[in-house]
Every structure is written in structure tokens, then in C-alpha cells.
Design an enzyme around this catalytic site. Structure first.
Site, mmCIF file in Angstrom:
data_model
loop_
_atom_site.group_PDB
_atom_site.id
_atom_site.type_symbol
_atom_site.label_atom_id
_atom_site.label_comp_id
_atom_site.label_asym_id
_atom_site.label_seq_id
_atom_site.Cartn_x
_atom_site.Cartn_y
_atom_site.Cartn_z
ATOM 1 N N ASP A 55 42.047 35.111 47.263
ATOM 2 C CA ASP A 55 43.364 35.371 46.679
ATOM 3 C C ASP A 55 43.388 34.999 45.196
ATOM 4 O O ASP A 55 43.466 33.818 44.858
ATOM 5 C CB ASP A 55 44.405 34.553 47.469
ATOM 6 C CG ASP A 55 45.808 34.754 46.936
ATOM 7 O OD1 ASP A 55 46.036 35.706 46.164
ATOM 8 O OD2 ASP A 55 46.682 33.934 47.292
ATOM 9 N N ASP A 84 46.237 40.587 41.525
ATOM 10 C CA ASP A 84 46.411 39.711 42.688
ATOM 11 C C ASP A 84 45.791 40.338 43.937
ATOM 12 O O ASP A 84 46.419 41.165 44.604
ATOM 13 C CB ASP A 84 47.903 39.447 42.898
ATOM 14 C CG ASP A 84 48.169 38.538 44.088
ATOM 15 O OD1 ASP A 84 47.200 38.014 44.679
ATOM 16 O OD2 ASP A 84 49.350 38.345 44.430
#
Ligand SMILES: *[C@@H]1O[C@H](CO)[C@@H](O)[C@H](O)[C@H]1NC(C)=O
Ligand SMILES: *[C@@H]1O[C@H](CO)[C@@H](O)[C@H](O)[C@H]1NC(C)=O
Length: 393
Positions: free
Chosen positions: A100, A280
Site C-alpha cells: 500500500d 496509491d
């Protein structure tokens, strides 16, 4: 050898579900793991959309929350690209973790959890680690969900890259939303260490821990639509994109890989716009200003902003225009077919759009819908960080 040092420099492969053991070695020091589909998984558009708000601690719009609630009972037989997981060895255990770039904690399901909360997950047995006394961590989302725990120093291995001593955040409590996502045993945060949540003092991310040992202080995400992708640590694989890499400066002041795009294009129609957003990998969708979203769906026959689904939907048979951003003076394009996130139900008639409004988030989010079209280099080789984008073939 891609200029890899003695510790080889590549890691892993992402899978939408649980990955099988190492399948083959493609190049020295690199490896690929074949994706396998296990069981059934929900990939409800509104749920993916809601997650983005929760992650950034923003109020979830009421229509999104309501749609996510209803979606949670609709099982979809196929799997979609809602999560990319990689096998990671933590101490003596192997867990499937979500890489992430929008957060900075390496946190895992652990043996410290009540056994009911471990159900269905691979866990990190803290017995192999050394407890860092006094350190605690807590990640909480706007809806009250989250995770918290204590911290251990232990060995973490991602592909051939080893961090001999990495701060591993071992969960002692986890809210039910995380427990239910049994494919996912935790996160490897790859944003900047400044937003790590360990108290009293933030710890370094896996990348910050190992970067001095990499040939080049960078990692690259090669995510794929509907397939497993690869992360390369320490080198750029020039076979994974066409043309050249375009670089753009990163503003890391908020701890994110934030950059600014100077224009967007729908099909071939280009419009100047300053779009500040973050790269992201942990967010599924592409979230942009409402004006851009509206302009995009104007070009999609049968599309509508559907409050019962919490966002824009369209007939699954619709032809979707390409969507591009201009970054570093170059155009980088998401093929129209990538802009379809997933059907809203088993009938496969109506689909949830991959691009949705960022209203209330405060910045744009270049999530997987965009990242899957690019070979994305998260680069700290220069005096200030930068992002590189190479168009995938
Ligand atoms: C980096 O490499 C050196 C030499 O091999 C090793 O001693 C050190 O533990 C490595 N650092 C990390 C964070 O793994
Ligand atoms: C879509 O509709 C909702 C209300 O259902 C509204 O809040 C939102 O702003 C609309 N989105 C766009 C992009 O216009």
C-alpha cells in the site's frame, strides 16, 4: 542482473487472492507467483469507493455508505482487481500482505489476537521477534474500524530482499471489517515513514529499512488488469513499458507520493487542469474532481450517477473512452476498457465505473484503475523524491 547488489533486489507478485508457491524464476533475483482464485469474493464498487474515504479518515457520503451496506450481501462469483496481495515472510511465517503506497505501517495479523479474530488468516507468531518495549500503534478509520497493537523487531523477507531487523506491527485487536477480508493478512505500507503510526516515535517502512542496501533507492509497481502484477525493488525493468519513463516531482509533505498533473484528456480531447493527487496502490478506484468525472461519463452512453449504487454506473456493454493525464509534459493513458471496475451484481448488466468523484477527500487518488496502465517508479534516487510513469504495453 539489472544492476542488483548482493542482496537481490526484486520482489513479488501480486495476486487478487491467495497466491500459490513460487512458480518460476524469470530473471536472476526475480520471481513470479501464479495467481490462483480461491473461493468467492465481493468486489462491490460502492465498498471499494467507501474504503477510500475510510482510509483517509473522511466522512463517507451517505449514498456511498448506503450502497456499500446493501452491496455487502450480494456475492459476486468472479473476482475483480479490488486488492493486490503479495506473499511476505515475517519472522517464521508467510502472510499475504497488501502493498500500500498510501500508508506507512507494516502491520500484520498476529498470535496476540484472540483466536476468534485470527480465523481464516495466516498470522505472525511473535515468538520469533524481539518486543520493542513501549511502542504501540493504532490505525483508525472514520467509521470506527481499525487495528491496534504492539511492535516487534524481526526479519522480513519480500522476494529476495531481506530486512534483517524490521519493525513489525503485530495486531492485538482488529475490527470486524478487517477480520472478514480473509485474503488479506495485513499491510506493507510504502508511503513515507513520516506518517507511520507507531508511538511514541514513528518507525521506518520496509522500503526505508532496506533502501540503502538496494542498488537504486526505488521500487516499481507493475500492476495488471485482471491478473497478477509484480513489484520490482531496487531496479527498473525496461521490458515492462513502452517508450520512455516520464518523471514528475513528488510533494511528500503529507507523507504521500503526491504529484501534480497539468491536464486530462477524455478520448483525444485535452483540457488543462491542475490535478494534485497521490499514487496509491492500496485504493482500487481513480478518484478525481466531480467536474472531470461528469465530463467523462457524458461520453458514456447510458451512464448515470446512481445514488442506489453510490456512484456512476453504465451498461456493461458500453464503450468507454480512454482517459489520460498529462504528467511531466507527457500523456499517460488508461485504456477505456480499464475504466470498468466491476459489475454491480451477478446479472452482469450494469457496471460500476472505475473513475468516481473525490468530493470530500481533499485531493485526487490515482488508485489501481490508473496505476494498472503504467509501470510506476517510486523513486528516492534523487535529492527529493519523484515518480516515474512508463506506459504499459
Ligand atoms: C544491509 O546489508 C548489510 C550487509 O550485508 C547487512 O549487514 C544489513 O543487515 C543489511 N540491512 C538490512 C536492513 O537488512
Ligand atoms: C452524484 O450524486 C450524488 C447524490 O446522489 C451527489 O452528491 C454527487 O455530487 C453526484 N456526483 C457527481 C460527480 O456529480
Amino acid at each position: 542482473m539489472h544492476g542488483i547488489k548482493s542482496i537481490a533486489a526484486i520482489a513479488g507478485l501480486a495476486s487478487l487472492a491467495v497466491a500459490s508457491p513460487v512458480e518460476k524464476r524469470a530473471t536472476p533475483g526475480s520471481f513470479q507467483i501464479k495467481q490462483v482464485q480461491t473461493g468467492q469474493k465481493l468486489a462491490v464498487g460502492a465498498v471499494a469507493y467507501q474504503k477510500a474515504y475510510q482510509k483517509y479518515n473522511k466522512a463517507v457520503p451517505a449514498v456511498v455508505a448506503a450502497a456499500a451496506q446493501q452491496g455487502a450481501v450480494t456475492a459476486t462469483p468472479e473476482q475483480y482487481d479490488s486488492e493486490y496481495l503479495c506473499p511476505v515472510t515475517v519472522g517464521a511465517n508467510t502472510l499475504n500482505l497488501d502493498f500500500d503506497t498510501g500508508s506507512a505501517d507494516l502491520w500484520v495479523f498476529s498470535s496476540l489476537l484472540p483466536s476468534s479474530e485470527q480465523a481464516g488468516h495466516s498470522i505472525y507468531n511473535v515468538a520469533s521477534g524481539k518486543k520493542i518495549t513501549g511502542d504501540t500503534w493504532k490505525i483508525s478509520y472514520g467509521d470506527g474500524s481499525g487495528a491496534a497493537g504492539t511492535v516487534y523487531a524481526d526479519k522480513v523477507v519480500i522476494g529476495p530482499v531481506t530486512a534483517t531487523t524490521q519493525a513489525v506491527e503485530a495486531a492485538t485487536s482488529i475490527s470486524s471489517a478487517f477480520q472478514q477480508d480473509t485474503d488479506n493478512d495485513g499491510l506493507v505500507g510504502l508511503a513515507f515513514s513520516t506518517i507511520n503510526t507507531v508511538s511514541p516515535k514513528p518507525v521506518t517502512t520496509f522500503f526505508d529499512t532496506v533502501k540503502a542496501n538496494l542498488t537504486s533507492k526505488l521500487f516499481a509497481a507493475d500492476l495488471k488488469k485482471g491478473a497478477a502484477g509484480v513489484y520490482d525493488f531496487g531496479y527498473i525493468d525496461t521490458t515492462k513499458y513502452t517508450g520512455s519513463i516520464v518523471y514528475t516531482p513528488v510533494d511528500s509533505s503529507q507523507g504521500f507520493w503526491m504529484f501534480t498533473s497539468t491536464a486530462y484528456s477524455i478520448g483525444t480531447t485535452k483540457t488543462s487542469a491542475s490535478i494534485s493527487g497521490i499514487a496509491d496502490t492500496g485504493t482500487s478506484l481513480l478518484l478525481l474532481d466531480a467536474s472531470i468525472v461528469t465530463a467523462y461519463y457524458k461520453k458514456v452512453t447510458g451512464s448515470k450517477n446512481d445514488s442506489t449504487q453510490g456512484g456512476y454506473t453504465f451498461p456493461c456493454t458500453a464503450t468507454l473512452p480512454d482517459f489520460s493525464i498529462t504528467v511531466g509534459g507527457a500523456v499517460r493513458t488508461v485504456p477505456g476498457s480499464y475504466m470498468n471496475f466491476a459489475p454491480i451484481d451477478n446479472t452482469g448488466k450494469t457496471c460500476f465505473g472505475g473513475i468516481q468523484s473525490n468530493a470530500g477527500v481533499g485531493f485526487s487518488i490515482f488508485g489501481d484503475i490508473f496505476l494498472k496502465s503504467q509501470y510506476v517508479i517510486f523513486d528516492q534516487t534523487t535529492s527529493s523524491p519523484r515518480l516515474g510513469f512508463g506506459q504499459q504495453a
